[in-house]
Design a protein around this motif. Sequence first.
Motif, PDB file in Angstrom:
ATOM      1  N   LEU A  18       8.826   6.556  -5.246  1.00  0.00           N
ATOM      2  CA  LEU A  18       7.917   5.721  -5.977  1.00  0.00           C
ATOM      3  C   LEU A  18       8.259   6.250  -7.568  1.00  0.00           C
ATOM      4  O   LEU A  18       8.019   7.382  -7.798  1.00  0.00           O
ATOM      5  CB  LEU A  18       6.645   5.756  -5.718  1.00  0.00           C
ATOM      6  CG  LEU A  18       5.606   4.969  -6.639  1.00  0.00           C
ATOM      7  CD1 LEU A  18       5.766   3.416  -6.195  1.00  0.00           C
ATOM      8  CD2 LEU A  18       4.245   5.266  -5.829  1.00  0.00           C
ATOM      9  N   ARG A  25       3.874  10.508  -4.913  1.00  0.00           N
ATOM     10  CA  ARG A  25       2.945   9.389  -4.530  1.00  0.00           C
ATOM     11  C   ARG A  25       2.024  10.078  -3.294  1.00  0.00           C
ATOM     12  O   ARG A  25       1.257   9.768  -2.992  1.00  0.00           O
ATOM     13  CB  ARG A  25       4.013   8.350  -3.607  1.00  0.00           C
ATOM     14  CG  ARG A  25       4.637   8.777  -2.388  1.00  0.00           C
ATOM     15  CD  ARG A  25       5.403   7.701  -1.916  1.00  0.00           C
ATOM     16  NE  ARG A  25       5.446   8.175  -0.337  1.00  0.00           N
ATOM     17  CZ  ARG A  25       6.349   7.485   0.535  1.00  0.00           C
ATOM     18  NH1 ARG A  25       6.639   6.133   0.267  1.00  0.00           N
ATOM     19  NH2 ARG A  25       6.400   7.968   1.672  1.00  0.00           N
ATOM     20  N   TRP A  26       2.218  11.272  -2.716  1.00  0.00           N
ATOM     21  CA  TRP A  26       1.632  11.924  -2.007  1.00  0.00           C
ATOM     22  C   TRP A  26       0.316  12.590  -2.563  1.00  0.00           C
ATOM     23  O   TRP A  26      -0.753  12.588  -2.074  1.00  0.00           O
ATOM     24  CB  TRP A  26       2.289  12.982  -1.283  1.00  0.00           C
ATOM     25  CG  TRP A  26       3.572  12.704  -0.530  1.00  0.00           C
ATOM     26  CD1 TRP A  26       4.844  12.792  -0.974  1.00  0.00           C
ATOM     27  CD2 TRP A  26       3.466  11.930   0.573  1.00  0.00           C
ATOM     28  NE1 TRP A  26       5.734  12.299  -0.349  1.00  0.00           N
ATOM     29  CE2 TRP A  26       4.902  11.403   0.813  1.00  0.00           C
ATOM     30  CE3 TRP A  26       2.842  11.217   1.335  1.00  0.00           C
ATOM     31  CZ2 TRP A  26       5.245  10.672   1.831  1.00  0.00           C
ATOM     32  CZ3 TRP A  26       3.129  10.389   2.307  1.00  0.00           C
ATOM     33  CH2 TRP A  26       4.355  10.197   2.920  1.00  0.00           C
ATOM     34  N   THR A  62      -3.340   0.002  -3.078  1.00  0.00           N
ATOM     35  CA  THR A  62      -2.179  -1.030  -3.015  1.00  0.00           C
ATOM     36  C   THR A  62      -1.598  -0.689  -4.666  1.00  0.00           C
ATOM     37  O   THR A  62      -2.392  -0.169  -5.691  1.00  0.00           O
ATOM     38  CB  THR A  62      -2.564  -2.423  -3.515  1.00  0.00           C
ATOM     39  OG1 THR A  62      -3.397  -2.862  -4.274  1.00  0.00           O
ATOM     40  CG2 THR A  62      -3.147  -2.854  -1.993  1.00  0.00           C
ATOM     41  N   LEU A  63      -0.319  -0.774  -4.571  1.00  0.00           N
ATOM     42  CA  LEU A  63       0.399  -0.410  -6.041  1.00  0.00           C
ATOM     43  C   LEU A  63      -0.220  -1.367  -7.248  1.00  0.00           C
ATOM     44  O   LEU A  63      -0.341  -1.113  -8.345  1.00  0.00           O
ATOM     45  CB  LEU A  63       1.821  -0.749  -5.973  1.00  0.00           C
ATOM     46  CG  LEU A  63       2.466   0.141  -4.969  1.00  0.00           C
ATOM     47  CD1 LEU A  63       4.105   0.178  -4.979  1.00  0.00           C
ATOM     48  CD2 LEU A  63       2.288   1.568  -5.283  1.00  0.00           C
ATOM     49  N   ALA A 106      -1.861   9.574  -3.203  1.00  0.00           N
ATOM     50  CA  ALA A 106      -2.405   9.214  -1.969  1.00  0.00           C
ATOM     51  C   ALA A 106      -3.705  10.080  -1.689  1.00  0.00           C
ATOM     52  O   ALA A 106      -4.588   9.554  -1.287  1.00  0.00           O
ATOM     53  CB  ALA A 106      -1.489   9.041  -0.748  1.00  0.00           C
ATOM     54  N   LEU A 158       4.795   2.360   2.602  1.00  0.00           N
ATOM     55  CA  LEU A 158       6.157   2.991   1.954  1.00  0.00           C
ATOM     56  C   LEU A 158       6.877   3.981   3.097  1.00  0.00           C
ATOM     57  O   LEU A 158       6.189   4.764   3.529  1.00  0.00           O
ATOM     58  CB  LEU A 158       6.240   3.843   0.742  1.00  0.00           C
ATOM     59  CG  LEU A 158       5.590   2.933  -0.640  1.00  0.00           C
ATOM     60  CD1 LEU A 158       5.617   3.851  -1.745  1.00  0.00           C
ATOM     61  CD2 LEU A 158       6.528   2.039  -0.917  1.00  0.00           C
ATOM     62  N   HIS A 180      -4.384   6.253   1.082  1.00  0.00           N
ATOM     63  CA  HIS A 180      -3.158   5.836   1.359  1.00  0.00           C
ATOM     64  C   HIS A 180      -3.221   4.298   1.428  1.00  0.00           C
ATOM     65  O   HIS A 180      -2.363   3.429   1.269  1.00  0.00           O
ATOM     66  CB  HIS A 180      -2.860   6.447   2.909  1.00  0.00           C
ATOM     67  CG  HIS A 180      -2.545   7.702   2.818  1.00  0.00           C
ATOM     68  ND1 HIS A 180      -1.332   8.203   2.427  1.00  0.00           N
ATOM     69  CD2 HIS A 180      -3.150   8.961   3.295  1.00  0.00           C
ATOM     70  CE1 HIS A 180      -1.114   9.374   2.492  1.00  0.00           C
ATOM     71  NE2 HIS A 180      -2.257   9.796   2.914  1.00  0.00           N
ATOM     72  N   ARG A 238       0.698  -1.134  -0.099  1.00  0.00           N
ATOM     73  CA  ARG A 238      -0.201  -0.060  -0.124  1.00  0.00           C
ATOM     74  C   ARG A 238       0.802   1.140  -0.097  1.00  0.00           C
ATOM     75  O   ARG A 238       2.111   1.101   0.283  1.00  0.00           O
ATOM     76  CB  ARG A 238      -0.687  -0.105   1.244  1.00  0.00           C
ATOM     77  CG  ARG A 238      -1.931  -1.109   1.399  1.00  0.00           C
ATOM     78  CD  ARG A 238      -2.593  -1.194   2.795  1.00  0.00           C
ATOM     79  NE  ARG A 238      -1.436  -0.891   3.858  1.00  0.00           N
ATOM     80  CZ  ARG A 238      -1.774  -0.511   4.942  1.00  0.00           C
ATOM     81  NH1 ARG A 238      -2.773   0.431   5.222  1.00  0.00           N
ATOM     82  NH2 ARG A 238      -0.827  -0.349   5.766  1.00  0.00           N
ATOM     83  N   LEU A 239       0.469   2.481  -0.237  1.00  0.00           N
ATOM     84  CA  LEU A 239       1.120   3.613  -0.336  1.00  0.00           C
ATOM     85  C   LEU A 239       1.581   3.908   0.927  1.00  0.00           C
ATOM     86  O   LEU A 239       2.579   4.611   1.445  1.00  0.00           O
ATOM     87  CB  LEU A 239       0.355   4.574  -0.873  1.00  0.00           C
ATOM     88  CG  LEU A 239       0.076   4.798  -2.617  1.00  0.00           C
ATOM     89  CD1 LEU A 239      -0.931   5.870  -2.906  1.00  0.00           C
ATOM     90  CD2 LEU A 239       1.396   4.925  -3.304  1.00  0.00           C
TER      91      LEU A 239
END
Length: 93
Positions: A36, A51-52, A63-64, A55, A30, A60, A26-27
């Motif tokens: 990312l 990535r923020w 998953t990737l 999210a 990390l 958040h 998941r984000l």
Amino acid sequence: MRHRRGIDLIPEKGAIDPDRGIGHLRLADLADDQLLGARCSRCDHNQWVDRWAIAGKYGHDVTLGDLRPLLKCTKCGNTKGNGFRIGRAHRDG
């Protein structure tokens, strides 16, 4: 392997289960100093992503693996088979 700008392209040992890959992450899983990135399967274009912002849009807990089908290359427009990469920011001192 080290990126020319000093970014480690291989995460710490043990951070990723090689049998499962990174699709289950998941984000939120990390670390703050992890980066990312995305890679195009057709033209091999690599780019770091925010990535923020992702999210903020998808949450958040996404998953990737859930985000992978949404990747589109900004260079050639490919949407098939693209994937994520995880790196770590180089910290001096």
